[in-house]
Design a protein around this motif. Structure first.
Motif, PDB file in Angstrom:
ATOM      1  N   HIS A  90     -21.693 -13.077  -9.276  1.00  0.00           N
ATOM      2  CA  HIS A  90     -21.975 -12.417  -8.003  1.00  0.00           C
ATOM      3  C   HIS A  90     -22.059 -10.902  -8.177  1.00  0.00           C
ATOM      4  O   HIS A  90     -22.857 -10.237  -7.525  1.00  0.00           O
ATOM      5  CB  HIS A  90     -20.887 -12.755  -6.985  1.00  0.00           C
ATOM      6  CG  HIS A  90     -20.961 -14.178  -6.528  1.00  0.00           C
ATOM      7  ND1 HIS A  90     -20.150 -14.674  -5.553  1.00  0.00           N
ATOM      8  CD2 HIS A  90     -21.749 -15.196  -6.912  1.00  0.00           C
ATOM      9  CE1 HIS A  90     -20.441 -15.955  -5.368  1.00  0.00           C
ATOM     10  NE2 HIS A  90     -21.403 -16.283  -6.178  1.00  0.00           N
TER      11      HIS A  90
ATOM     12  N   LEU B 174     -31.502  -9.825  -6.129  1.00  0.00           N
ATOM     13  CA  LEU B 174     -31.227  -9.089  -4.899  1.00  0.00           C
ATOM     14  C   LEU B 174     -32.221  -7.956  -4.710  1.00  0.00           C
ATOM     15  O   LEU B 174     -32.618  -7.642  -3.584  1.00  0.00           O
ATOM     16  CB  LEU B 174     -29.798  -8.546  -4.921  1.00  0.00           C
ATOM     17  CG  LEU B 174     -29.343  -7.870  -3.642  1.00  0.00           C
ATOM     18  CD1 LEU B 174     -29.382  -8.837  -2.482  1.00  0.00           C
ATOM     19  CD2 LEU B 174     -27.959  -7.288  -3.778  1.00  0.00           C
TER      20      LEU B 174
ATOM     21  N   PRO C 296     -13.415   0.390  -8.045  1.00  0.00           N
ATOM     22  CA  PRO C 296     -14.525  -0.488  -7.674  1.00  0.00           C
ATOM     23  C   PRO C 296     -15.585  -0.548  -8.758  1.00  0.00           C
ATOM     24  O   PRO C 296     -15.899   0.468  -9.384  1.00  0.00           O
ATOM     25  CB  PRO C 296     -15.096   0.181  -6.424  1.00  0.00           C
ATOM     26  CG  PRO C 296     -14.095   1.166  -5.989  1.00  0.00           C
ATOM     27  CD  PRO C 296     -13.342   1.582  -7.185  1.00  0.00           C
TER      28      PRO C 296
ATOM     29  N   THR D 233     -25.276  -8.693  -9.013  1.00  0.00           N
ATOM     30  CA  THR D 233     -26.247  -8.224  -8.014  1.00  0.00           C
ATOM     31  C   THR D 233     -26.096  -6.736  -7.744  1.00  0.00           C
ATOM     32  O   THR D 233     -26.984  -6.127  -7.157  1.00  0.00           O
ATOM     33  CB  THR D 233     -26.071  -8.975  -6.691  1.00  0.00           C
ATOM     34  OG1 THR D 233     -24.707  -8.919  -6.324  1.00  0.00           O
ATOM     35  CG2 THR D 233     -26.510 -10.406  -6.801  1.00  0.00           C
ATOM     36  N   LEU D 234     -24.957  -6.152  -8.145  1.00  0.00           N
ATOM     37  CA  LEU D 234     -24.741  -4.726  -7.861  1.00  0.00           C
ATOM     38  C   LEU D 234     -25.532  -3.827  -8.799  1.00  0.00           C
ATOM     39  O   LEU D 234     -25.736  -2.656  -8.493  1.00  0.00           O
ATOM     40  CB  LEU D 234     -23.255  -4.395  -8.008  1.00  0.00           C
ATOM     41  CG  LEU D 234     -22.355  -4.725  -6.828  1.00  0.00           C
ATOM     42  CD1 LEU D 234     -20.911  -4.456  -7.199  1.00  0.00           C
ATOM     43  CD2 LEU D 234     -22.730  -3.879  -5.634  1.00  0.00           C
TER      44      LEU D 234
ATOM     45  N   ASN E 260     -34.274  -7.737  -1.358  1.00  0.00           N
ATOM     46  CA  ASN E 260     -34.211  -6.528  -0.555  1.00  0.00           C
ATOM     47  C   ASN E 260     -35.605  -5.951  -0.338  1.00  0.00           C
ATOM     48  O   ASN E 260     -35.936  -5.470   0.753  1.00  0.00           O
ATOM     49  CB  ASN E 260     -33.310  -5.509  -1.258  1.00  0.00           C
ATOM     50  CG  ASN E 260     -33.006  -4.329  -0.379  1.00  0.00           C
ATOM     51  OD1 ASN E 260     -32.663  -4.510   0.776  1.00  0.00           O
ATOM     52  ND2 ASN E 260     -33.150  -3.142  -0.920  1.00  0.00           N
TER      53      ASN E 260
ATOM     54  N   PHE F 262     -18.649  -0.850  -8.345  1.00  0.00           N
ATOM     55  CA  PHE F 262     -19.768  -0.029  -7.883  1.00  0.00           C
ATOM     56  C   PHE F 262     -19.665   1.399  -8.422  1.00  0.00           C
ATOM     57  O   PHE F 262     -20.634   1.955  -8.949  1.00  0.00           O
ATOM     58  CB  PHE F 262     -19.743  -0.032  -6.359  1.00  0.00           C
ATOM     59  CG  PHE F 262     -21.012   0.400  -5.707  1.00  0.00           C
ATOM     60  CD1 PHE F 262     -22.208  -0.184  -6.044  1.00  0.00           C
ATOM     61  CD2 PHE F 262     -21.001   1.376  -4.737  1.00  0.00           C
ATOM     62  CE1 PHE F 262     -23.376   0.202  -5.428  1.00  0.00           C
ATOM     63  CE2 PHE F 262     -22.161   1.762  -4.109  1.00  0.00           C
ATOM     64  CZ  PHE F 262     -23.345   1.175  -4.459  1.00  0.00           C
ATOM     65  N   ILE F 263     -18.442   1.971  -8.325  1.00  0.00           N
ATOM     66  CA  ILE F 263     -18.215   3.331  -8.820  1.00  0.00           C
ATOM     67  C   ILE F 263     -18.302   3.337 -10.343  1.00  0.00           C
ATOM     68  O   ILE F 263     -18.825   4.273 -10.940  1.00  0.00           O
ATOM     69  CB  ILE F 263     -16.843   3.840  -8.358  1.00  0.00           C
ATOM     70  CG1 ILE F 263     -16.758   3.828  -6.823  1.00  0.00           C
ATOM     71  CG2 ILE F 263     -16.553   5.226  -8.889  1.00  0.00           C
ATOM     72  CD1 ILE F 263     -17.484   4.926  -6.153  1.00  0.00           C
TER      73      ILE F 263
ATOM     74  N   ALA G 210     -37.185  -8.055   2.352  1.00  0.00           N
ATOM     75  CA  ALA G 210     -36.565  -7.812   3.655  1.00  0.00           C
ATOM     76  C   ALA G 210     -37.016  -6.469   4.213  1.00  0.00           C
ATOM     77  O   ALA G 210     -37.262  -6.323   5.412  1.00  0.00           O
ATOM     78  CB  ALA G 210     -35.051  -7.861   3.536  1.00  0.00           C
ATOM     79  N   ASP G 211     -37.162  -5.463   3.335  1.00  0.00           N
ATOM     80  CA  ASP G 211     -37.620  -4.149   3.785  1.00  0.00           C
ATOM     81  C   ASP G 211     -39.073  -4.182   4.217  1.00  0.00           C
ATOM     82  O   ASP G 211     -39.461  -3.570   5.211  1.00  0.00           O
ATOM     83  CB  ASP G 211     -37.456  -3.124   2.652  1.00  0.00           C
ATOM     84  CG  ASP G 211     -36.037  -2.617   2.558  1.00  0.00           C
ATOM     85  OD1 ASP G 211     -35.241  -3.012   3.422  1.00  0.00           O
ATOM     86  OD2 ASP G 211     -35.738  -1.848   1.635  1.00  0.00           O
TER      87      ASP G 211
ATOM     88  N   PHE H  48     -21.930   3.586 -11.325  1.00  0.00           N
ATOM     89  CA  PHE H  48     -22.438   4.947 -11.117  1.00  0.00           C
ATOM     90  C   PHE H  48     -21.938   5.878 -12.207  1.00  0.00           C
ATOM     91  O   PHE H  48     -22.710   6.611 -12.826  1.00  0.00           O
ATOM     92  CB  PHE H  48     -21.986   5.482  -9.755  1.00  0.00           C
ATOM     93  CG  PHE H  48     -22.943   5.188  -8.653  1.00  0.00           C
ATOM     94  CD1 PHE H  48     -24.200   5.754  -8.640  1.00  0.00           C
ATOM     95  CD2 PHE H  48     -22.592   4.343  -7.616  1.00  0.00           C
ATOM     96  CE1 PHE H  48     -25.090   5.487  -7.620  1.00  0.00           C
ATOM     97  CE2 PHE H  48     -23.472   4.066  -6.599  1.00  0.00           C
ATOM     98  CZ  PHE H  48     -24.718   4.644  -6.599  1.00  0.00           C
ATOM     99  N   PHE H  49     -20.626   5.825 -12.431  1.00  0.00           N
ATOM    100  CA  PHE H  49     -20.016   6.723 -13.404  1.00  0.00           C
ATOM    101  C   PHE H  49     -20.626   6.491 -14.788  1.00  0.00           C
ATOM    102  O   PHE H  49     -21.032   7.440 -15.464  1.00  0.00           O
ATOM    103  CB  PHE H  49     -18.507   6.500 -13.432  1.00  0.00           C
ATOM    104  CG  PHE H  49     -17.813   7.310 -14.483  1.00  0.00           C
ATOM    105  CD1 PHE H  49     -17.765   8.680 -14.389  1.00  0.00           C
ATOM    106  CD2 PHE H  49     -17.229   6.694 -15.574  1.00  0.00           C
ATOM    107  CE1 PHE H  49     -17.141   9.431 -15.360  1.00  0.00           C
ATOM    108  CE2 PHE H  49     -16.609   7.432 -16.550  1.00  0.00           C
ATOM    109  CZ  PHE H  49     -16.558   8.804 -16.441  1.00  0.00           C
TER     110      PHE H  49
ATOM    111  N   PHE I  41     -24.273   7.833 -15.078  1.00  0.00           N
ATOM    112  CA  PHE I  41     -24.393   9.285 -15.212  1.00  0.00           C
ATOM    113  C   PHE I  41     -23.761   9.774 -16.510  1.00  0.00           C
ATOM    114  O   PHE I  41     -24.210  10.765 -17.088  1.00  0.00           O
ATOM    115  CB  PHE I  41     -23.787   9.986 -13.995  1.00  0.00           C
ATOM    116  CG  PHE I  41     -24.569   9.702 -12.753  1.00  0.00           C
ATOM    117  CD1 PHE I  41     -25.939   9.915 -12.726  1.00  0.00           C
ATOM    118  CD2 PHE I  41     -23.965   9.183 -11.629  1.00  0.00           C
ATOM    119  CE1 PHE I  41     -26.682   9.626 -11.606  1.00  0.00           C
ATOM    120  CE2 PHE I  41     -24.707   8.900 -10.502  1.00  0.00           C
ATOM    121  CZ  PHE I  41     -26.061   9.114 -10.491  1.00  0.00           C
TER     122      PHE I  41
ATOM    123  N   PHE J 204     -28.366  -1.790  -7.526  1.00  0.00           N
ATOM    124  CA  PHE J 204     -28.071  -1.032  -6.318  1.00  0.00           C
ATOM    125  C   PHE J 204     -27.149   0.135  -6.616  1.00  0.00           C
ATOM    126  O   PHE J 204     -26.822   0.904  -5.748  1.00  0.00           O
ATOM    127  CB  PHE J 204     -27.471  -1.937  -5.244  1.00  0.00           C
ATOM    128  CG  PHE J 204     -28.523  -2.739  -4.573  1.00  0.00           C
ATOM    129  CD1 PHE J 204     -29.107  -2.280  -3.410  1.00  0.00           C
ATOM    130  CD2 PHE J 204     -28.993  -3.904  -5.131  1.00  0.00           C
ATOM    131  CE1 PHE J 204     -30.115  -2.986  -2.812  1.00  0.00           C
ATOM    132  CE2 PHE J 204     -29.999  -4.613  -4.544  1.00  0.00           C
ATOM    133  CZ  PHE J 204     -30.560  -4.161  -3.374  1.00  0.00           C
TER     134      PHE J 204
END
Lengths: 268, 293
Positions: free
Chosen positions: A186, A206, A87, A189-190, A210, A89-90, A213-214, A93-94, A97, A193
């Motif tokens: 698209h 986004l 993914p 947008t990640l 967000n 997303f991962i 919205a919060d 992150f990876f 870090f 996040f």
């Protein structure tokens, strides 16, 4: 405060120009539209740069995966497998870090741990892998006759690739590549996040949607605004890629031209 | 876990890892892999059902129902899926609480939206503030499952709608010529033949779903991403709860490998299913299999 003042204050907020504090109360529609639109700058920045730079690596990967050289083939296959099989997303992150750990080794990597460069690198590698697979599929379906004709005309090596194989490959891959471009935008947008921090609250669309919205606890205003922006962006991409598609197919009779069809199967 | 873990001298030896990897917190991390698999196991059939309903609605002859189906299919076009994830979690939560509020507290006069607040009567809160922690977690997880199902249902509806249109027109006409009603044609002719055309799209969707599971983290569920961030990191830069530095990069490397293995295994399994289903079909794939024997 009129809406034009809001545009002046928040229009370039995502770049750190204008008002520093985000609105804390009185969330008017105007403020939401302007701030979310300001965040779109980052989405377009990430998407456009990753797409343009990824295009070249993707071509190299496709050629590598189709080559007879075992080393080049295996390397391309593994690269494509790693980035398509996990993914995004991962991956974000990876990478974040990883850059963070590298930063403590050498200050050279400092810039990579901020989003503008680090996330761009991840998106570049990611889109190169997805487009590389598309281009590879197209490369395999280049008509045999075209290559034979090129041989007969005395083309070989680089000129043959540059003038015959590559344009045909692009033409065949273009409808799928359009979808890839849409989903790349698209995927931008990640960025804020995943691990990458939004320094001084300079985030993408986004991120601001967000935020609103919060703060208002009302998702029915901010997210539809964001959706509207993305629909416009998607239509723009379809228009631009459609124009390129027409140009790539200009030598063909109209009924044989490939049409760009929307297929949502290239998500990350 | 192991008896030698009580001896401080193991701290500098490789055996320490055996102790570290079996601590209670790490167990929670391993359990969260189960959360991901549970999400997949529930979401896949529910999303398929949503997709089937959407595709059937889009084919309906009753115009408003058809529009509704088409709108649902078109929903995922043009807008990033993550926007829907973030939107539906709040919207569904508020929707449920609003409905319960209307039913349970009919004589409540204050408006629900007061400025930036969303206030319902205490009896309408979901889950009730008095209920135990486990119910809060279950509720959060169910909201996530529902959100995933709605979004992936739209993708599945797109695939199934395309598959229904790929069934040769002559088949439908033959059924009509035999005097079958619209309903009979749909259930007896269209649906059984649709699956072969839908399978490539659906297997693609499965891969996409697998790769979307880390987004659970954004929906507030304590999943693998949450634990990897928590466990790998030091609480503060200098004073850490854990006897190690920033290990998040290793934890995420582990997750990366987990997903790579998972998608590879799915790919192999789906290939087998496809081979099995194309056997004897009047398609190019089936013909190739016949010739190969």
């Amino acid at each position: 405060m009129s809406c034009w003042d809001v545009v002046a204050d928040y229009g370039l907020r995502s770049l750190g120009i204008g008002e520093r504090l985000l609105p804390r109360d009185d969330f008017t529609i105007c403020k939401q539209v302007v701030l979310i639109g300001s965040g779109m700058i980052w989405n377009v920045y990430f998407g456009a740069l990753a797409l343009v730079s990824g295009f070249f690596l993707a071509t190299a990967l496709a050629v590598g995966k189709a080559s007879h050289n075992r080393l080049a083939r295996k390397a391309s296959e593994w690269f494509i497998f790693v980035f398509r099989g996990s993914p995004l997303f991962i991956q974000f992150f990876f990478a974040y870090f990883l850059f963070l750990s590298l930063k403590s080794v050498s200050p050279m990597f400092g810039a990579f741990s901020s989003a503008w460069l680090g996330a761009l690198v991840v998106l570049f590698l990611n889109t190169a892998a997805y487009s590389g697979e598309i281009f590879y599929g197209a490369l395999l379906s280049v008509p045999k006759g075209d290559v034979e004709a090129a041989d007969a005309y005395g083309f070989s090596g680089w000129p043959r690739f540059r003038r015959i194989i590559w344009p045909t490959m692009l033409r065949l891959a273009w409808p799928a590549y359009t979808n890839e471009a849409i989903f790349l935008f698209h995927a931008t947008t990640l960025v804020y996040f995943s691990g990458f921090p939004a320094l001084q609250q300079r985030g993408d669309a986004l991120y601001y949607a967000n935020y609103f919205a919060d703060k208002t606890f009302n998702p029915f205003v901010a997210y539809p605004i964001l959706a509207g922006y993305f629909i416009v962006l998607t239509l723009l991409i379809i228009w631009l890629f459609g124009a390129i598609n027409t140009r790539l197919n200009r030598h063909l009779p109209s009924e044989r031209r490939a049409r760009v069809r929307y297929r949502p199967n290239l998500m990350r | 876990m192991f008896s030698f873990c009580t001896d401080p001298s193991v701290l500098s030896t490789p055996e320490w890892f055996a102790c570290y990897l079996t601590t209670g917190k790490l167990m929670l991390f391993y359990a969260s892999f189960g959360t991901v698999l549970l999400l997949l196991a529930i979401t896949a059939p529910v999303a398929l059902a949503f997709g089937f309903a959407g595709a059937s609605a889009a084919r309906a002859r009753f115009a408003p129902l058809s529009w509704l189906g088409r709108l649902y299919i078109a929903m995922v076009r043009g807008v990033p899926d993550i926007v829907f994830f973030l939107f539906f979690v709040i919207a569904l939560d508020q929707g449920f609480e609003y409905l319960r509020h209307k039913i349970k507290c009919p004589d409540w006069t204050d408006p629900i939206r007061q400025g930036s607040d969303f206030i319902v009567c205490p009896a309408a809160k979901l889950p009730l503030s008095t209920s135990p922690q486990i119910w809060h977690e279950i509720y959060g997880f169910s909201l996530a499952v529902l959100t995933f199902s709605i979004v992936f249902g739209a993708f599945a509806a797109n695939v199934l709608y395309g598959a229904m249109r790929a069934v040769p027109r002559a088949q439908i006409e033959t059924a009509e010529a035999y005097g079958m009603s619209h309903r009979q044609t749909f259930w007896r002719i269209l649906i059984p033949q649709m699956w072969v055309y839908a399978l490539p799209g659906l297997s693609n969707l499965w891969m996409v779903l697998v790769k979307a599971t880390p987004l659970l983290f954004l929906l507030g569920v304590e999943d693998i991403v949450y634990w990897a961030r928590e466990l790998g990191g030091a609480k503060t830069a200098r004073f850490t709860d854990y006897p190690h530095g920033d290990w998040r990069v290793w934890f995420f490397l582990g997750l990366l490998v987990f997903y790579l293995c998972f998608t590879r295994l799915s790919e192999i399994a789906l290939d087998r299913i496809m081979k099995r289903l194309t056997r004897g079909q009047a398609t190019m794939g089936g013909e190739a299999q016949r010739k190969a024997v």
